[in-house]
Scaffold this motif. Sequence first.
Motif, mmCIF file in Angstrom:
data_model
loop_
_atom_site.group_PDB
_atom_site.id
_atom_site.type_symbol
_atom_site.label_atom_id
_atom_site.label_comp_id
_atom_site.label_asym_id
_atom_site.label_seq_id
_atom_site.Cartn_x
_atom_site.Cartn_y
_atom_site.Cartn_z
ATOM 1 N N TYR A 4 0.849 -1.188 0.000
ATOM 2 C CA TYR A 4 0.000 0.000 0.000
ATOM 3 C C TYR A 4 0.884 1.236 0.000
ATOM 4 O O TYR A 4 1.965 1.228 0.595
ATOM 5 N N SER A 5 0.420 2.288 -0.654
ATOM 6 C CA SER A 5 1.158 3.543 -0.714
ATOM 7 C C SER A 5 0.221 4.679 -0.319
ATOM 8 O O SER A 5 -0.879 4.803 -0.876
ATOM 9 N N PHE A 6 0.664 5.485 0.643
ATOM 10 C CA PHE A 6 -0.132 6.588 1.157
ATOM 11 C C PHE A 6 0.657 7.891 1.101
ATOM 12 O O PHE A 6 1.873 7.897 1.293
ATOM 13 N N VAL A 7 -0.073 8.984 0.885
ATOM 14 C CA VAL A 7 0.493 10.325 1.033
ATOM 15 C C VAL A 7 -0.414 11.056 2.017
ATOM 16 O O VAL A 7 -1.628 11.111 1.825
ATOM 17 N N LEU A 8 0.188 11.576 3.072
ATOM 18 C CA LEU A 8 -0.540 12.352 4.066
ATOM 19 C C LEU A 8 -0.199 13.819 3.857
ATOM 20 O O LEU A 8 0.970 14.205 3.936
ATOM 21 N N TYR A 9 -1.209 14.619 3.566
ATOM 22 C CA TYR A 9 -1.043 16.063 3.406
ATOM 23 C C TYR A 9 -1.414 16.735 4.719
ATOM 24 O O TYR A 9 -2.499 16.500 5.255
ATOM 25 N N ALA A 20 -2.774 13.030 13.143
ATOM 26 C CA ALA A 20 -3.103 12.313 11.913
ATOM 27 C C ALA A 20 -1.966 11.376 11.516
ATOM 28 O O ALA A 20 -2.196 10.221 11.145
ATOM 29 N N LEU A 21 -0.732 11.856 11.601
ATOM 30 C CA LEU A 21 0.421 11.035 11.249
ATOM 31 C C LEU A 21 0.540 9.841 12.190
ATOM 32 O O LEU A 21 0.734 8.704 11.749
ATOM 33 N N GLU A 22 0.423 10.072 13.474
ATOM 34 C CA GLU A 22 0.528 8.979 14.443
ATOM 35 C C GLU A 22 -0.593 7.967 14.265
ATOM 36 O O GLU A 22 -0.366 6.756 14.338
ATOM 37 N N VAL A 40 4.831 12.054 3.774
ATOM 38 C CA VAL A 40 4.146 13.197 4.365
ATOM 39 C C VAL A 40 4.514 14.438 3.568
ATOM 40 O O VAL A 40 5.690 14.692 3.307
ATOM 41 N N VAL A 41 3.495 15.191 3.163
ATOM 42 C CA VAL A 41 3.699 16.425 2.411
ATOM 43 C C VAL A 41 3.086 17.568 3.200
ATOM 44 O O VAL A 41 1.906 17.524 3.548
ATOM 45 N N ASP A 42 3.906 18.566 3.498
ATOM 46 C CA ASP A 42 3.413 19.776 4.166
ATOM 47 C C ASP A 42 2.903 20.722 3.082
ATOM 48 O O ASP A 42 3.679 21.242 2.282
ATOM 49 N N ALA A 43 1.594 20.925 3.051
ATOM 50 C CA ALA A 43 0.969 21.753 2.019
ATOM 51 C C ALA A 43 1.394 23.219 2.116
ATOM 52 O O ALA A 43 1.309 23.951 1.129
#
Length: 97
Positions: A4-9, A20-22, A40-43
């Motif tokens: 699985y591949s995720f991106v958290l903005y 959210a990250l934890e 993780v991407v900081d918008a």
Amino acid sequence: MTTYSFVLYVAGQTQRSHEALENLRSLCEARLRGYYELTVVDAVERPELAERWRILATPTVVRLRPEPQRRVIGDLSDLHRAALALGLPNLDEFGGA
């Protein structure tokens, strides 16, 4: 096994972003241990990426793989609901990972 591949903005280093990250890490470790990638991407720092992916609110997690893509907005504090929304396997479906 499927990876699985995720991106958290997120938007900055806020408490909500951290939660959210934890929560996402906990969920992935419980359900996908060893079979996930998380970016993780900081918008705030990378607004062009947020715009390209049409991120309208943060935190937002996007499941890129496996397709189809899925999105969940919020801090993912309801782990069961987040797992369903992201289409994650039950523990028994993934060999009790």
